[in-house]
Design an enzyme around this catalytic site. Structure first.
Site, short mmCIF file in Angstrom:
data_model
loop_
_atom_site.label_atom_id
_atom_site.label_comp_id
_atom_site.label_asym_id
_atom_site.label_seq_id
_atom_site.Cartn_x
_atom_site.Cartn_y
_atom_site.Cartn_z
N HIS A 46 -10.75 -1.31 -0.08
CA HIS A 46 -10.68 -0.50 1.15
C HIS A 46 -10.95 0.97 0.85
O HIS A 46 -11.75 1.63 1.53
CB HIS A 46 -9.31 -0.65 1.80
CG HIS A 46 -9.09 0.27 2.96
ND1 HIS A 46 -9.45 -0.06 4.25
CD2 HIS A 46 -8.56 1.52 3.02
CE1 HIS A 46 -9.14 0.94 5.06
NE2 HIS A 46 -8.59 1.91 4.33
N GLU A 47 -10.27 1.51 -0.16
CA GLU A 47 -10.48 2.92 -0.50
C GLU A 47 -11.89 3.17 -1.01
O GLU A 47 -12.47 4.23 -0.75
CB GLU A 47 -9.44 3.37 -1.54
CG GLU A 47 -8.00 3.28 -1.05
CD GLU A 47 -7.74 4.05 0.23
OE1 GLU A 47 -8.45 5.03 0.50
OE2 GLU A 47 -6.84 3.64 0.98
#
Length: 237
Positions: free
Chosen positions: A101-102
């Site tokens: 996600h990051e």
């Protein structure tokens, strides 16, 4: 501020508060559950991030360990991806999902994703308005009570505009986070980091995290609406 005894305040404040508490509970529950489930490839969160970055030609983004629980974030100014210890070193489905996600934010930055650019541009203004808005609103509201004329109303209205800016920032954050999660899901499977059977845990993690941003946006909008409600009500009186 000074309206906590107002029953109307709780009508605006309690629903987003409950939603936020529920979202935090879901995130912690999903992370605790899937941080105990190792990935089939035995890959850590740091390795997930590095693999996705390399596959997309981002060799100038550093992956670093940072302190704190779920303190993971991408810093577009320094082009650094900072992962909490449980994610950076963790060999788990939860760690893989958070790291992907990051990393999705790093890809957004490299590709000039418009909502991310807009959110980044708003950061200085939102940081400034977060403390100035309540002050202006309080001063203006008191002036409306004790001083004749409309000057106090316009001062309070200026504070309300700053509340609106914070709400806008929270709303713009939604597509940024949703897109990063969608990228993460595609990349984890597309790069063969996880298989489909492991995506159940990733989906649970990222969907719960998305709910926290929804709760934050609802809270910011409801706060703005509450202050608009009392300001316009005072002006009518």
């Amino acid at each position: 501020m000074f309206f906590y005894w107002d029953p109307i305040f709780f009508l605006f404040a309690i629903p987003p508060l409950l939603l936020g508490l529920y979202a935090q509970m879901k995130v912690k529950g999903a992370f605790n559950k899937y941080s105990k489930v190792p990935t089939s490839r035995g890959i850590t969160g740091a390795q997930v991030a590095q693999s996705i970055l390399r596959a997309n030609g981002l060799f100038d983004v550093a992956v670093e360990e940072t302190q704190g629980m779920l303190s993971d974030h991408y810093d577009p100014r320094s082009r650094r991806l900072r992962l909490s210890p449980d994610v950076y070193r963790g060999n788990s489905i939860a760690a893989a999902g958070v790291a992907a996600h990051e990393t999705g934010h790093a890809l957004q930055h490299s590709q000039g994703y418009a909502p991310l650019q807009l959110r980044s541009a708003l950061v200085p203004a939102v940081q400034f308005s977060s403390w100035l808005g309540p002050i202006l609103f309080l001063i203006g509201f008191l002036m409306m009570r004790w001083i004749e004329g409309d000057f106090g109303f316009y001062v309070a209205l200026g504070g309300l505009v700053f509340f609106g800016l914070a709400a806008l920032f929270a709303v713009i954050t939604l597509p940024v986070e949703f897109d990063a999660s969608n990228r993460a899901k595609r990349l984890l499977v597309g790069e063969m980091i996880l298989d489909q059977s492991e995506m159940t845990g990733v989906n649970a993690m990222l969907n719960a995290a998305a709910l926290t941003y929804v709760a934050a946006a609802v809270q910011a909008v409801m706060q703005m609406l509450y202050y608009a409600f009392i300001l316009l009500g005072r002006r009518r009186n």
